[in-house]
Every structure is written in structure tokens, then in C-alpha cells.
Design a protein around this motif. Structure first.
Motif, PDB file in Angstrom:
ATOM      1  N   ARG A 245       9.101  -7.340  -4.013  1.00  6.06           N
ATOM      2  CA  ARG A 245       8.650  -6.060  -4.499  1.00  6.06           C
ATOM      3  C   ARG A 245       8.911  -4.977  -3.453  1.00  6.06           C
ATOM      4  O   ARG A 245       9.329  -3.874  -3.759  1.00  6.06           O
ATOM      5  N   HIS A 246       8.645  -5.373  -2.211  1.00  6.00           N
ATOM      6  CA  HIS A 246       8.862  -4.424  -1.137  1.00  6.00           C
ATOM      7  C   HIS A 246      10.334  -4.067  -1.032  1.00  6.00           C
ATOM      8  O   HIS A 246      10.696  -2.888  -0.864  1.00  6.00           O
ATOM      9  N   LEU A 247      11.174  -5.060  -1.165  1.00  8.24           N
ATOM     10  CA  LEU A 247      12.617  -4.824  -1.121  1.00  8.24           C
ATOM     11  C   LEU A 247      13.020  -3.773  -2.143  1.00  8.24           C
ATOM     12  O   LEU A 247      13.608  -2.743  -1.802  1.00  8.24           O
ATOM     13  N   THR A 248      12.682  -4.062  -3.392  1.00 11.70           N
ATOM     14  CA  THR A 248      13.111  -3.146  -4.444  1.00 11.70           C
ATOM     15  C   THR A 248      12.446  -1.794  -4.265  1.00 11.70           C
ATOM     16  O   THR A 248      13.083  -0.733  -4.421  1.00 11.70           O
ATOM     17  N   GLY A 249      11.154  -1.827  -3.933  1.00 10.02           N
ATOM     18  CA  GLY A 249      10.412  -0.581  -3.800  1.00 10.02           C
ATOM     19  C   GLY A 249      11.025   0.356  -2.774  1.00 10.02           C
ATOM     20  O   GLY A 249      11.298   1.536  -3.047  1.00 10.02           O
ATOM     21  N   PHE A 250      11.271  -0.193  -1.569  1.00  7.24           N
ATOM     22  CA  PHE A 250      11.743   0.681  -0.508  1.00  7.24           C
ATOM     23  C   PHE A 250      13.185   1.108  -0.711  1.00  7.24           C
ATOM     24  O   PHE A 250      13.570   2.217  -0.309  1.00  7.24           O
ATOM     25  N   VAL A 251      13.960   0.255  -1.339  1.00  2.58           N
ATOM     26  CA  VAL A 251      15.331   0.684  -1.667  1.00  2.58           C
ATOM     27  C   VAL A 251      15.273   1.862  -2.627  1.00  2.58           C
ATOM     28  O   VAL A 251      15.997   2.858  -2.475  1.00  2.58           O
ATOM     29  N   GLU A 252      14.370   1.740  -3.589  1.00  5.37           N
ATOM     30  CA  GLU A 252      14.201   2.811  -4.566  1.00  5.37           C
ATOM     31  C   GLU A 252      13.777   4.107  -3.878  1.00  5.37           C
ATOM     32  O   GLU A 252      14.287   5.193  -4.176  1.00  5.37           O
ATOM     33  N   LEU A 253      12.811   3.957  -2.961  1.00  3.16           N
ATOM     34  CA  LEU A 253      12.343   5.132  -2.246  1.00  3.16           C
ATOM     35  C   LEU A 253      13.491   5.764  -1.475  1.00  3.16           C
ATOM     36  O   LEU A 253      13.642   6.988  -1.434  1.00  3.16           O
TER      37      LEU A 253
ATOM     38  N   ALA B 269       0.838  -1.199   0.000  1.00  4.80           N
ATOM     39  CA  ALA B 269       0.000   0.000   0.000  1.00  4.80           C
ATOM     40  C   ALA B 269       0.871   1.247   0.000  1.00  4.80           C
ATOM     41  O   ALA B 269       0.631   2.187  -0.764  1.00  4.80           O
ATOM     42  N   GLU B 270       1.889   1.223   0.851  1.00  3.67           N
ATOM     43  CA  GLU B 270       2.760   2.390   0.940  1.00  3.67           C
ATOM     44  C   GLU B 270       3.447   2.662  -0.390  1.00  3.67           C
ATOM     45  O   GLU B 270       3.487   3.794  -0.875  1.00  3.67           O
ATOM     46  N   LEU B 271       3.960   1.585  -1.020  1.00  2.00           N
ATOM     47  CA  LEU B 271       4.621   1.762  -2.306  1.00  2.00           C
ATOM     48  C   LEU B 271       3.665   2.324  -3.348  1.00  2.00           C
ATOM     49  O   LEU B 271       4.023   3.229  -4.105  1.00  2.00           O
ATOM     50  N   THR B 272       2.458   1.763  -3.376  1.00  2.00           N
ATOM     51  CA  THR B 272       1.484   2.243  -4.366  1.00  2.00           C
ATOM     52  C   THR B 272       1.163   3.709  -4.148  1.00  2.00           C
ATOM     53  O   THR B 272       1.119   4.512  -5.090  1.00  2.00           O
ATOM     54  N   MET B 273       0.945   4.063  -2.885  1.00  2.00           N
ATOM     55  CA  MET B 273       0.574   5.451  -2.617  1.00  2.00           C
ATOM     56  C   MET B 273       1.714   6.400  -2.939  1.00  2.00           C
ATOM     57  O   MET B 273       1.488   7.491  -3.459  1.00  2.00           O
TER      58      MET B 273
ATOM     59  N   ASN C  80      10.430  -4.811 -10.124  1.00  2.00           N
ATOM     60  CA  ASN C  80      11.250  -3.621 -10.271  1.00  2.00           C
ATOM     61  C   ASN C  80      10.420  -2.378  -9.952  1.00  2.00           C
ATOM     62  O   ASN C  80       9.376  -2.133 -10.544  1.00  2.00           O
ATOM     63  N   PHE C  81      10.886  -1.609  -9.013  1.00  2.00           N
ATOM     64  CA  PHE C  81      10.078  -0.495  -8.541  1.00  2.00           C
ATOM     65  C   PHE C  81       9.929   0.601  -9.581  1.00  2.00           C
ATOM     66  O   PHE C  81       8.880   1.248  -9.660  1.00  2.00           O
ATOM     67  N   GLN C  82      10.973   0.766 -10.374  1.00  2.00           N
ATOM     68  CA  GLN C  82      10.886   1.785 -11.438  1.00  2.00           C
ATOM     69  C   GLN C  82       9.693   1.498 -12.319  1.00  2.00           C
ATOM     70  O   GLN C  82       8.859   2.343 -12.606  1.00  2.00           O
ATOM     71  N   ASP C  83       9.655   0.210 -12.747  1.00  2.00           N
ATOM     72  CA  ASP C  83       8.544  -0.194 -13.588  1.00  2.00           C
ATOM     73  C   ASP C  83       7.228  -0.035 -12.867  1.00  2.00           C
ATOM     74  O   ASP C  83       6.221   0.371 -13.461  1.00  2.00           O
TER      75      ASP C  83
END
Lengths: 148, 483
Positions: free
Chosen positions: B273-281, A18-22, A122-125
Motif C-alpha cells: 500500500r505504501h508503495l502504491t501510495g507514495f508513487v501516486e503522491l 498515517a502519512e498516506l491517510t492524512m 491501489n492508492f487511487q481507491d
């Protein structure tokens, strides 16, 4: 005189997701009100303006981002109910999930989902997907009338 | 138990009947032979009697002493023969005739002796001859009559013997016909009985087995009874039952695996996903204070998570490749290879011009999706490992058809490999190059091998460091079957 605030409803049980999406939505500058609900039952309560949400304004969200695997009431059940209800079925629903299982795809489209998006690792994507989503549905797309 | 006994009984009865038939036929033949032997004997007797009559006449008319002697010899013979006849058991009529013959014979003997005496006494005596002349005459007449009666009786006895022989021969024929008819009927009824006992059930077994082998394992063969066929049917049914059960188990296991894969696919990806996401953040946050080292660490965390994602995907697809049902059809390998080359070429950066050589590929039998995956992996590898070549040349072709299978190859002139490590090539997670030289999870070739093996073929490779590598694989020519 109320300002037309376009609400996006995010139904996701995992707080990290949720946090990532927001974050992604915010970084795409979608100046919308993002409502985060943690499971399907809460989502339904919200939409039907009942239980904990009785007494809120009768304004439907312009977009529902829906996860599949959730406790109590899962994504498919929510989707089914929304699309079966004439008052709610016009709201665009996008399934945002981690699995690309064909069975889930079929089930989603069977129930009338508007779009099925797989959350990339991949978070960028991911950011890119979410902001595109938001940009399309919440900004570009002509939403159905907000009032019930 | 029961059938074997029935067969044995039938064989035993048939053999007994046959033995009986043969034995009685032999006995009857002997019986017949005896009769005809008797016939011949009587013919002999008759001719002897006739001869003796001749000799007697000789003597009486011509008065030759020689004739008398010979007559005596002959008479002795006749006497012997008559004795032999009386040793046989005759019918009452025959016995009467024989009795008459004996009496007549005796009488003729007596009369002859008297006549011989008279003749001898009258020899050389004219007066005596005249005196005895009448008596001689009378005796001679009597002798003639008696002699005639003897001959006649002999003839009658012979006729009777002839009749008897014919009668016996007819009986023998009737006996033979009866025996063999009985034998025939017995064999026919035995066959009919066994047929009734077995043929319907044998055909039920055969049909049942056919239905079961065609895949319908629910079918059960009727198995009433307690003999060998019933037991066999029950055993076959048990086998089908067990097969059904293990099939069920397999299906259940497959479903479990499927559920497992689903779980893996869904649940393992979320933390990634959380790993990559939060590292990116983290990266996007104010990075002015972040030093080189920290940035490097974050980079490693991020790329590791990405790598894990790829591994999960590869593992899932590898697992699925082993379990999915194969849809075996005719696959145009030429067209498929062309398709794959085009797709793979899309990802090649425009700077690198790869020279493609596509030979004539046959039409094979197999699962199109799986073969496509195999080609994607092999051709993709060829492209990847040609990454550092100046003038990459990739060749896809087929060798001459031999021994009922197609042999295809993918050849590149890129990095190649040391033949010393050829055994590791197809292993799971085995890599021959460090990941910073060439990327990859080590699953691609393992996947290809699995696909080829499922098609019933073989895969092997030849390579030389920095010269290139060739991957060969075979696909057997098979019938179109959906398994």
C-alpha cells in the motif's frame, strides 16, 4: 468565542500509512484538525484526558479512524472501551485496516464499530475511500454534541 | 494365550470323552455279542443232546446197529461241546449246572456202553436175553432218568445264558446313555464356560470399535485381563490414542497455517500500500519537470505493486481452498452456472456481446462455495480469452452421464491454446500467454483443479490455437456427507 474545529482522530502505528491517510484527507479538502496518535494507549489517554493529554480541551473528536494491529493496546481494545463508555460511545469509529479477515470483521461489529473499511492497495481507491469517509462522517453526518 | 489354551483343552477333553464313549460302546457290544454267541452255542448243544437221546432210543428200542454208531459220533460231539462250555468262565450257578451236566453225561455214556454190551451179548441168544432182560430194564430206566436230568440241566444253562444276555444288553444301554449324557453335559458346560469367558468382551470390542469409527476417538475399550481379547482391546485403545494425537497435530497445524495466512494477509499488504501510495503522491507532485522515462518507471513500480496485491489475494484463497472443511450438500449446478454467468457478464464491457449457451446441468453433491469459485474461474477465463474474438460464443453444458459421475464442460471460441502445452495448463503460476496479451496470475486453473480434486473428480482440457478451448471436469455422484 471558539471556532468549532472538527477534530478527526487517527490512530495508526505505521507512519507511512498515517502519512498516506492524512494526505488523502487533506486532498479531500477536509479542513479539519487531524490528530495522529501512534497506538491504542495514547488514544485512550487522549480521549480520557489523562496522562500526557491531561489539561486539553474537553472536546471529543467527530470521527475516530482506528487501525487494528498496534503495539501496547490494539484497536479492538480501544474500540471496546470507547463503546462501553457512555461519554464516548457516541463518537463514530471507523476501523481502517489492511485485512479483510472475517474474524476481524465479526469482532469489530461485535464491539459496535460504526464502519469497517479495508485499505485498498491501489492508492487511487484509497484516496477515494478516505475522502468519502471524511466527507460523510465529518461533514455530512450530524455529529453528536461536542461538549462532554 | 489363555483363550487358545482353554479352547484346546476343551477340544481335547471332548475328543477324549468321545473316544472313550465309542471305545466302551464297542467293548460293550463285543461283550454282548459274546453272550449271544454263547446262547447260540448252548442251543446247538441242546439240540445235539436231544438228537443223541433220539438215537439212543432208536438203538434201545429197535436195536439198530447204525443208531449206535451215530449215537457214538453224536456223543463225541456233545463231549466236545461240553468241554468247550467248561472252558468258559461261568457264574457259580452255571458252574454247578455244568458240573451236573458233565456227570450226567458221563453216567449216560457208561450206562449206554453197558447196555450196548448187554445187547450185543444177548444177541441171538434167547436164554441170555431173558437173563439180562431185567438188568437191561433197570439200566434203561436209569439211563432215561440220567438223560432227562442232562437235558434239563442243559435247558437250565441255556435259560441262564439267555438271562445273562438280556442283563448285558440292559447294561450296554445304560452305559451308552451314561456316556452320551456325560458327553452332552461336558460339551454344554464347555460352551457355556467359553461363552461366559468371551461373549461379553467380544461385544464390548465390537461396540467399542463402532464408537471409535463413528469419530468419538476419546472412547476406550475396557481391557482388564491377560488373554488375547484383553491384548486386542489394549491394541485398539493404543490405535485410538495415536489417532487422537495425530488428529490433534493436524488441527494444530491447520491453526498455524490459518495464523500464517492471517499474518500474510495483513502484514504483506501494508508495504504494498505504501508503495502504491507514495508513487501516486509522487505523481501528483509537480510533474512538469518529470520526464517520460521517469514517469514510465513510476508506472512500472505502481503496477508491479498492484500485481503483487493480486498475487497475495490469489495465493491466500488458493491456500484456503486446500484447507477449508468441505460442506458437502446437493448443489443445483444449473442454477449455480446461471448465477455465475450473470455475475461474470456484469463485468463485460457493453460493446462485446457474448453468446451464451447453457445446457442442462445436473444436480451434484459438493461444496457450493467451492464449486462456485471453480465455475467463476472457468467461465471468467472463457470470457477473458474471448476478449479478442469477433463473435464470442461460450457454452456451458453436461455430457451424457456415465460410470457414476457427471461430466461438465466450459467451451469458448477464443484464443485457445497449443495442445503441446496442455500439461502446463493447470500448474501453479503457469501461464501460456504473456501478461500483456491476457492478464492473470496463473493461479486460476490451479485453484479449479484443486477444487475438483477435493470433490473426487478429474479435470482436463482440449484446445486449438485461435479456435478456442474446452475444459472438461467430472464430479462423482456421492452420498450427502458433511466431512
Amino acid at each position: 468565542m471558539s471556532v468549532d474545529i472538527k477534530k478527526i482522530l487517527l490512530v495508526e502505528d505505521n507512519p507511512n500509512d498515517a502519512e498516506l491517510t492524512m494526505e488523502a484527507l487533506r486532498s479531500a479538502n477536509l479542513a479539519n484538525e487531524i490528530i495522529w496518535l501512534k497506538d491504542g494507549q495514547e488514544a485512550l489517554d487522549f480521549l480520557y484526558i489523562q496522562e500526557a493529554y491531561a489539561g486539553r480541551e474537553h472536546i471529543n473528536p467527530v470521527l475516530i479512524l482506528l487501525d487494528i494491529k498496534m503495539p501496547r493496546v490494539d484497536g479492538f481494545q480501544v474500540l471496546k472501551q470507547i463503546k462501553a463508555d457512555p461519554k464516548l460511545r457516541a463518537i463514530p469509529v471507523v476501523i481502517l485496516t489492511s485485512s479483510r479477515e472475517e474474524s476481524d470483521l465479526l469482532k469489530g461489529y461485535d464491539h459496535g464499530v460504526n464502519a469497517f473499511v479495508v485499505k485498498p492497495v491501489n492508492f487511487q481507491d484509497f484516496m477515494h475511500s478516505v475522502s468519502s469517509l471524511g466527507a460523510f462522517w465529518a461533514v455530512l453526518n450530524e455529529a453528536p454534541p461536542l461538549k462532554l | 494365550m489363555k483363550i487358545r489354551t482353554s479352547l484346546r483343552i476343551t477340544s481335547a477333553i471332548s475328543i477324549l470323552l468321545l473316544a472313550g464313549a465309542v471305545a466302551s460302546s464297542l467293548l460293550a457290544l463285543r461283550w454282548l455279542h459274546q453272550a449271544s454267541a454263547f446262547e447260540l452255542f448252548l442251543i446247538d448243544l441242546q439240540s445235539d443232546v436231544f438228537e443223541s437221546t433220539q438215537l439212543r432210543t432208536d438203538f434201545l428200542l429197535i436195536n439198530r446197529q447204525q443208531a449206535l454208531l451215530r449215537w457214538e459220533e453224536k456223543s463225541a460231539e456233545v463231549a466236545r461241546e461240553l468241554k468247550q462250555v467248561s472252558e468258559r468262565t461261568l457264574a457259580p450257578s452255571g458252574a454247578r449246572l455244568l458240573d451236573r451236566m458233565n456227570r450226567k453225561f458221563e453216567t449216560t455214556q457208561v450206562l449206554m456202553e453197558r447196555l450196548a454190551e448187554l445187547k450185543a451179548a444177548a444177541a441171538g441168544n434167547e436164554a441170555a436175553r431173558e437173563a439180562t432182560g431185567l438188568i437191561e430194564q433197570r439200566l434203561t430206566n436209569q439211563l432215561l432218568v440220567e438223560s432227562y436230568l442232562l437235558s434239563d440241566s442243559t435247558k437250565l444253562l441255556l435259560l441262564e445264558a439267555l438271562n445273562d444276555t438280556i442283563h448285558r444288553r440292559n447294561n450296554l444301554l445304560v452305559l451308552l446313555v451314561l456316556c452320551f449324557t456325560t458327553l452332552g453335559i461336558t460339551v454344554t458346560s464347555a460352551t457355556a464356560y467359553l461363552n461366559l469367558l468371551m461373549s461379553r468382551r467380544i461385544s464390548a470390542l465390537k461396540t467399542g470399535a463402532e464408537i471409535l469409527s463413528s469419530g468419538k476417538l476419546e472412547h476406550r475399550i475396557p481391557s482388564a485381563g491377560d488373554d488375547e481379547l484383553a491384548h486386542l482391546a489394549r491394541d485398539v485403545n493404543d490405535m485410538a490414542e495415536k489417532l487422537q494425537q495425530s488428529n490433534g497435530l493436524l488441527l494444530a497445524t491447520n491453526r498455524e497455517l490459518e495464523a500464517f495466512s492471517y499474518s500474510v494477509s495483513h502484514d504483506l499488504r501494508a508495504p504494498l500500500r505504501h508503495l502504491t501510495g507514495f508513487v501516486e503522491l509522487l505523481n501528483r507532485m509537480d510533474s512538469s519537470g518529470v520526464d517520460e522515462k521517469s514517469r514510465h518507471y513510476l508506472e512500472v513500480i505502481s503496477s508491479s505493486a498492484k500485481k503483487m496485491g493480486c498475487l497475495i489475494d490469489d495465493l491466500l484463497s488458493f491456500s484456503r481452498m486446500g484447507r477449508t472443511e468441505m460442506m458437502t450438500r446437493k448443489v443445483d449446478l444449473q442454477q449455480l452456472a446461471q448465477e455465475v454467468i450473470e455475475e461474470v457478464s456484469k463485468d463485460v464491457p457493453p460493446g462485446r456481446a457474448i453468446q451464451w449457451h447453457l445446457g442442462e446441468l445436473p444436480v451434484a453433491t459438493g461444496d457450493r462455495a467451492m464449486l462456485r469459485q471453480a465455475l467463476v474461474n472457468l467461465i471468467g477465463n472463457a470470457v477473458k480469452f474471448s476478449g479478442r474474438s469477433e463473435a464470442p460464443v461460450i457454452e456451458v453444458g453436461a455430457l451424457r452421464l456415465e460410470k457414476g459421475c457427471h461430466t461438465l464442460f466450459v467451451r469458448d471460441n477464443g484464443a485457445g491454446f497449443n495442445m503441446k502445452y496442455v500439461d502446463k495448463l493447470f500448474g501453479l503460476f503457469q501461464r501460456l500467454h504473456p501478461v500483456d496479451e491476457y492478464d492473470g496470475t496463473g493461479l486460476g486453473l490451479a485453484n479449479v483443479r484443486r477444487i475438483i480434486t477435493r470433490h473426487g473428480g478429474n479435470i482436463w482440457a482440449k484446445g486449438e490455437l485461435n479456435k478456442g478451448a474446452t475444459f472438461y471436469f467430472t464430479l462423482p455422484i456421492g452420498k450427502e456427507v458433511v466431512s
